[in-house]
Design a protein around this motif. Structure first.
Motif, short mmCIF file in Angstrom:
data_model
loop_
_atom_site.label_atom_id
_atom_site.label_comp_id
_atom_site.label_asym_id
_atom_site.label_seq_id
_atom_site.Cartn_x
_atom_site.Cartn_y
_atom_site.Cartn_z
N PHE A 55 12.79 56.13 0.53
CA PHE A 55 14.23 55.69 0.61
C PHE A 55 14.33 54.49 1.42
N ASP A 56 13.30 53.87 2.17
CA ASP A 56 13.31 52.68 2.96
C ASP A 56 14.41 51.76 2.45
N ASN A 57 14.07 51.15 1.29
CA ASN A 57 14.74 50.24 0.58
C ASN A 57 16.34 50.42 0.48
N PHE A 58 16.60 51.64 0.26
CA PHE A 58 17.96 52.00 0.21
C PHE A 58 18.72 51.86 1.48
N LYS A 59 17.87 52.41 2.54
CA LYS A 59 18.57 52.39 3.94
C LYS A 59 18.73 50.94 4.14
N HIS A 60 17.64 50.35 3.76
CA HIS A 60 17.97 48.92 4.37
C HIS A 60 19.37 48.39 3.87
N ILE A 61 19.33 48.56 2.43
CA ILE A 61 20.64 47.94 1.71
C ILE A 61 21.75 48.25 2.32
N ILE A 62 21.85 49.50 2.45
CA ILE A 62 22.95 50.35 2.93
C ILE A 62 23.52 49.90 4.57
N MET A 63 22.32 49.93 5.07
CA MET A 63 22.49 49.77 6.58
C MET A 63 22.50 48.24 7.05
N ASP A 64 21.66 47.38 6.42
CA ASP A 64 21.33 45.96 7.22
C ASP A 64 21.58 44.89 6.36
N ASP A 65 21.75 45.03 4.85
CA ASP A 65 21.57 43.87 4.12
C ASP A 65 23.19 43.30 3.92
N GLU A 66 23.55 42.40 4.74
CA GLU A 66 24.83 42.04 4.77
C GLU A 66 24.98 40.87 3.74
N ASP A 67 24.03 40.43 3.17
CA ASP A 67 24.20 39.66 2.02
C ASP A 67 24.65 40.48 0.77
N PHE A 68 23.92 41.49 0.75
CA PHE A 68 24.20 42.56 -0.40
C PHE A 68 25.84 42.78 -0.29
N HIS A 69 25.91 43.38 0.82
CA HIS A 69 27.54 43.77 1.24
C HIS A 69 28.44 42.82 0.73
N LYS A 70 28.10 41.61 1.44
CA LYS A 70 29.17 40.49 0.85
C LYS A 70 29.19 40.21 -0.63
N SER A 71 28.09 40.10 -1.40
CA SER A 71 27.97 39.85 -2.86
C SER A 71 28.68 41.10 -3.37
N PHE A 72 28.50 42.35 -2.95
CA PHE A 72 29.49 43.45 -3.78
C PHE A 72 30.98 43.22 -3.40
N TRP A 73 31.21 42.98 -2.27
CA TRP A 73 32.78 42.99 -1.91
C TRP A 73 33.18 41.77 -2.92
N PHE A 74 32.59 40.69 -3.01
CA PHE A 74 33.08 39.45 -3.95
C PHE A 74 33.11 39.88 -5.42
N THR A 75 31.99 40.79 -5.97
CA THR A 75 32.11 41.23 -7.11
C THR A 75 33.18 42.25 -7.40
N ALA A 76 33.50 43.05 -6.41
CA ALA A 76 34.54 44.03 -6.66
C ALA A 76 36.01 43.30 -6.65
N ARG A 77 36.18 42.31 -6.05
CA ARG A 77 37.49 41.64 -6.08
C ARG A 77 37.45 40.93 -7.28
N PHE A 78 36.40 40.14 -7.62
CA PHE A 78 36.35 39.46 -8.66
C PHE A 78 36.65 40.19 -10.23
N THR A 79 35.97 41.42 -10.04
CA THR A 79 36.23 42.49 -11.24
C THR A 79 37.80 43.10 -11.44
N VAL A 80 38.32 43.13 -10.06
CA VAL A 80 39.87 43.53 -10.11
C VAL A 80 40.74 42.33 -10.79
N ALA A 81 40.47 41.25 -10.26
CA ALA A 81 41.34 40.21 -10.91
C ALA A 81 41.02 39.74 -12.14
N GLN A 82 39.90 39.84 -12.70
CA GLN A 82 39.39 39.36 -14.01
C GLN A 82 39.91 40.49 -14.94
#
Length: 294
Positions: A55-82
């Motif tokens: 589960f190291d990949n998943f731990k890294h994504i959830i805990m440390d991957d700021e780029d993924f968090h940023k892209s996920f937040w953008f995608t969530a906002r984009f989805t709601v508006a779209q």
């Protein structure tokens, strides 16, 4: 006799359904299961060396991957508006083009045409419009709307993607809503008018509940389209400026094929799949409960 009939029915079904099941398994199921396996590994996607890391990949994504968090937040906002704007525009066009207009068939074709254009080509066309067309109009008219740095600033780039995405998908949703509105019994609507109901009351209390199956479909489609947005993102903004408009799909592509971290990329895609599946199931469950039958 019954056993022979069952055997013949089973063989007949196998002949017709079997090839489709085999191809579906090879093209969809097998790659999906393989991607789940690779999400627990460290692999660059090229060499034959695949290291199991749990589960190291998943731990890294959830805990440390700021780029993924940023892209996920953008995608969530984009989805709601779209989802909101595309469905509002699609439904409004459907209401307009179910009226007795002489040019309604031509207008239906015109509004549906953007959906036929591929996302990459559409993005390049609108990139030219935002960069060259709007700038020229702004210089000639002095209107501030056209002088905005549409693709050079994070807020305007976000709304630029919304504008293009809504413009592309609203026509397709319009067709679905038109089909639903055409199936609303006219006698019920006429009875409501006779009883003194206004157009807004009739729309809210009669028409809208009766077209809820179409709303369910349109919401499901727009949610899935918005979450999976990739080609428009690549061609219009390329995730910029400074990755402020990078979608999750683009982030996964960059991770797997640009950074050569295929295991991490598949882990991101698996998380993405789970989140989208949960959201769409909740949406379908909620809207299905609101459907009524005539």
């Amino acid at each position: 006799m019954k056993a022979k009939r069952r055997l013949s029915d089973w063989m007949l079904q196998t002949v017709f359904v079997g090839p489709a099941i085999v191809f579906f398994s090879i093209i969809v199921i097998a790659p999906f299961l393989m991607s789940i396996y690779y999400s627990f590994t460290e692999w660059n996607g090229v060499t034959s060396t695949v290291k199991w890391i749990g589960f190291d990949n998943f731990k890294h994504i959830i805990m440390d991957d700021e780029d993924f968090h940023k892209s996920f937040w953008f995608t969530a906002r984009f989805t709601v508006a779209q989802v909101i704007f595309a469905n509002l525009l699609g439904f409004s066009l459907a209401l307009l083009l179910t009226q007795a207009l002489k040019t309604r068939n031509v207008l239906r074709t015109v509004f549906f045409l953007p959906n036929v254009i591929g996302g990459l080509l559409l993005g390049f066309i609108w990139e030219f419009i935002f960069v060259k067309g709007f700038a020229t109009i702004g210089e000639l008219t002095g209107i501030g709307f056209f002088q905005l740095p549409w693709l050079g600033d994070a807020p305007t780039a976000f709304w630029g993607l919304i504008i293009v995405s809504v413009w592309q998908t609203a026509g397709y949703l319009m067709v679905i809503y038109i089909a639903a509105l055409a199936n609303v019994p006219k006698d019920i609507v006429e009875a409501a008018y006779i009883d003194g109901a206004s157009k807004w009351q009739t729309l809210r209390s009669i028409t809208f509940p009766l077209i809820m199956p179409a709303v369910t479909v349109c919401l499901f489609l727009t949610i899935s389209w918005a979450f999976k947005m990739y080609d428009l993102n690549v061609s219009l903004t390329k995730g910029g400026p400074f990755n402020s408009t990078q979608s999750v799909a683009l982030n996964i592509y960059e991770e797997a094929f640009r950074n050569n971290r295929y295991g991490l990329g598949t882990a991101k895609s698996f998380i993405f799949f789970i989140v989208v599946a949960i959201i769409t199931m909740i949406q379908v469950g909620i809207t299905k409960k609101k459907e009524v039958e005539v």
